[in-house]
Write a protein that holds these residues in place. Structure first.
Motif, mmCIF file in Angstrom:
data_model
loop_
_atom_site.group_PDB
_atom_site.id
_atom_site.type_symbol
_atom_site.label_atom_id
_atom_site.label_comp_id
_atom_site.label_asym_id
_atom_site.label_seq_id
_atom_site.Cartn_x
_atom_site.Cartn_y
_atom_site.Cartn_z
ATOM 1 N N VAL A 181 0.855 -1.188 0.000
ATOM 2 C CA VAL A 181 0.000 0.000 0.000
ATOM 3 C C VAL A 181 0.890 1.236 0.000
ATOM 4 C CG1 VAL A 181 -1.707 1.344 1.294
ATOM 5 C CG2 VAL A 181 -1.937 -1.144 1.119
ATOM 6 N N GLY B 63 -5.046 5.757 2.559
ATOM 7 C CA GLY B 63 -4.468 4.425 2.465
ATOM 8 C C GLY B 63 -4.770 3.557 3.670
ATOM 9 N N TYR C 40 -7.200 0.943 2.829
ATOM 10 C CA TYR C 40 -6.589 -0.179 2.106
ATOM 11 C C TYR C 40 -5.853 -1.096 3.081
ATOM 12 C CZ TYR C 40 -7.551 1.950 -2.453
ATOM 13 O OH TYR C 40 -8.170 2.459 -3.572
ATOM 14 N N CYS D 210 -1.155 -0.809 -4.355
ATOM 15 C CA CYS D 210 -2.283 0.121 -4.278
ATOM 16 C C CYS D 210 -1.703 1.525 -4.127
ATOM 17 C CB CYS D 210 -3.170 -0.204 -3.086
ATOM 18 S SG CYS D 210 -3.872 -1.862 -3.118
ATOM 19 N N VAL E 165 -2.389 4.925 -3.317
ATOM 20 C CA VAL E 165 -3.414 5.742 -2.668
ATOM 21 C C VAL E 165 -2.791 7.105 -2.362
ATOM 22 C CG1 VAL E 165 -5.331 5.622 -1.041
ATOM 23 C CG2 VAL E 165 -4.073 3.553 -1.590
ATOM 24 N N GLN F 89 -4.974 2.140 -8.688
ATOM 25 C CA GLN F 89 -4.736 3.549 -8.352
ATOM 26 C C GLN F 89 -6.040 4.250 -8.015
ATOM 27 O OE1 GLN F 89 -2.428 5.678 -11.252
ATOM 28 N NE2 GLN F 89 -2.521 7.618 -10.146
ATOM 29 N N GLU F 90 -6.021 5.018 -6.942
ATOM 30 C CA GLU F 90 -7.200 5.779 -6.519
ATOM 31 C C GLU F 90 -7.537 6.870 -7.527
ATOM 32 O OE1 GLU F 90 -9.683 6.668 -4.171
ATOM 33 O OE2 GLU F 90 -9.616 4.534 -3.721
ATOM 34 N N VAL G 173 -12.518 -2.170 -1.336
ATOM 35 C CA VAL G 173 -11.125 -2.279 -1.764
ATOM 36 C C VAL G 173 -10.808 -3.721 -2.151
ATOM 37 C CG1 VAL G 173 -8.730 -2.170 -0.969
ATOM 38 C CG2 VAL G 173 -10.299 -0.276 -0.474
#
Length: 345
Positions: free
Chosen positions: A6, A12, A15, A64, A66, A92-93, A287
């Motif tokens: 992460v 985050g 996540y 991830c 974030v 990707q956010e 998520v």
């Protein structure tokens, strides 16, 4: 493909919660700049604190990201490209500018790797129920209108929800009809369906992720009635269209069968989850679902451009909508005091 890093520990943390415990994914690192917060999370989850994309590639298959993308003032896209170049798959956010997304997709295809944009909200249980019901509704009757409201923070996700619910994003058009405070009104179309959208176009620089009057509220209307997502986390309400005909004597035909329908019916749970449940259960579940979609694309050898084309269309639509909205109004806000229903009754 289960090892996950992460990147970013503000949002985050959702996540990180998603990866805390049993399941197909295993947290193997936290990547950040080395803040006290990030170090504390890495220690709490007993994983290394990483500061370089090369370190991520050594311990993870998937990352991830974030971290804010460039279009909202961050360096998340540069990080995503660096990871993709090293063969790490990336979730990707949102939001992402089309130019940024194009760069990531090129890097993904060259690696090869898979890049997905996560709008999160489209993966939440109540929203998925709304989308599934809307698709069934649209198969029965042509959608006649969309009436929606959201905060500018989550407009990108709103358009994703509508694209999934209507089955299309194109054609679209937006015109700002009534600039105002706190809501600016847009009129236009999405997926060819007439749209009225009210957007809280305000941001508090002292607390930019907060002070939203609402996340999403959506009604899709057809000849037979309207399907409403009251807010992002439910409930969902079906309201049949009211029609009272006339009999041969020009009186209300009150014996018509459709008049026995309830004027509104809940679909799914009647009570929305608490905010605690949203942050600790619903969002982490979303998520995990987004991660599962990414893993499925990798396992099936899916071309990165397959999902990427939809996300590019979504990004272009979002740019057009935010251009029509104009710059957000900047506010300085105090911490709000949410009210309970007991205080109103």
């Amino acid at each position: 493909m289960t090892r996950v890093v992460v990147c970013g520990t503000k949002f985050g943390q959702v996540y990180l919660s998603a990866l805390d415990g049993t399941g197909p994914f295993r947290l193997t690192g936290v990547m950040a700049r080395g803040s006290i917060r990030s170090a504390a999370y890495a220690a709490a989850y007993r994983v290394p604190l990483l500061t370089d994309p090369d370190q991520v590639a050594e311990v993870a298959d998937l990352a991830c990201v974030v971290v804010r993308s460039g279009v909202v003032g961050g360096q998340g896209t540069e990080l995503a490209e660096a990871l993709l170049t090293r063969g790490v798959h990336v979730l990707q956010e949102h939001p992402m500018h089309p130019d940024e997304l194009t760069g990531c997709l090129r890097a993904a295809r060259a690696a090869p790797a898979v890049h997905h944009v996560n709008t999160l909200y489209a993966h939440l249980e109540p929203v998925r129920r709304f989308i599934d019901t809307a698709r069934r509704l649209c198969a029965l009757q042509q959608p006649l209108y969309v009436d929606a409201a959201c905060s500018v923070h989550v407009a990108y996700a709103l358009f994703d929800i509508l694209g999934r619910a209507l089955g299309a994003l194109r054609p679209w058009a937006f015109t700002a009809t009534a600039p105002g405070t706190p809501f600016t009104c847009l009129a236009g179309t999405i997926g060819g369906v007439p749209l009225t959208l009210r957007v809280q176009n305000q941001i508090a620089p002292n607390d930019p992720d907060a002070h939203l009057h609402l996340l999403h509220r959506i009604t899709i209307g057809t000849e037979g009635g309207g399907l409403t997502l009251v807010n992002t986390h439910g409930p969902i309400v079906w309201s049949p269209r009211m029609y009272v005909g006339r009999d041969a004597q020009d009186r209300f035909a009150t014996d018509a069968e459709h008049l026995r329908l309830p004027s509104a019916t809940l679909i799914g749970p009647g009570e929305a989850p608490t905010f605690h449940e949203i942050v600790t259960r619903l969002w982490p579940d979303g998520v995990r679902r987004a991660l599962s979609d990414l893993r499925g694309a990798v396992d099936s050898g899916q071309d990165p451009l397959r999902q990427g084309q939809y996300n590019l269309t979504l990004s272009r639509l979002w740019v057009d909508a935010t251009t029509a909205l104009g710059r957000p109004e900047l506010l300085v806000q105090d911490v709000p005091r949410p009210l309970s229903v007991a205080e109103l009754t």
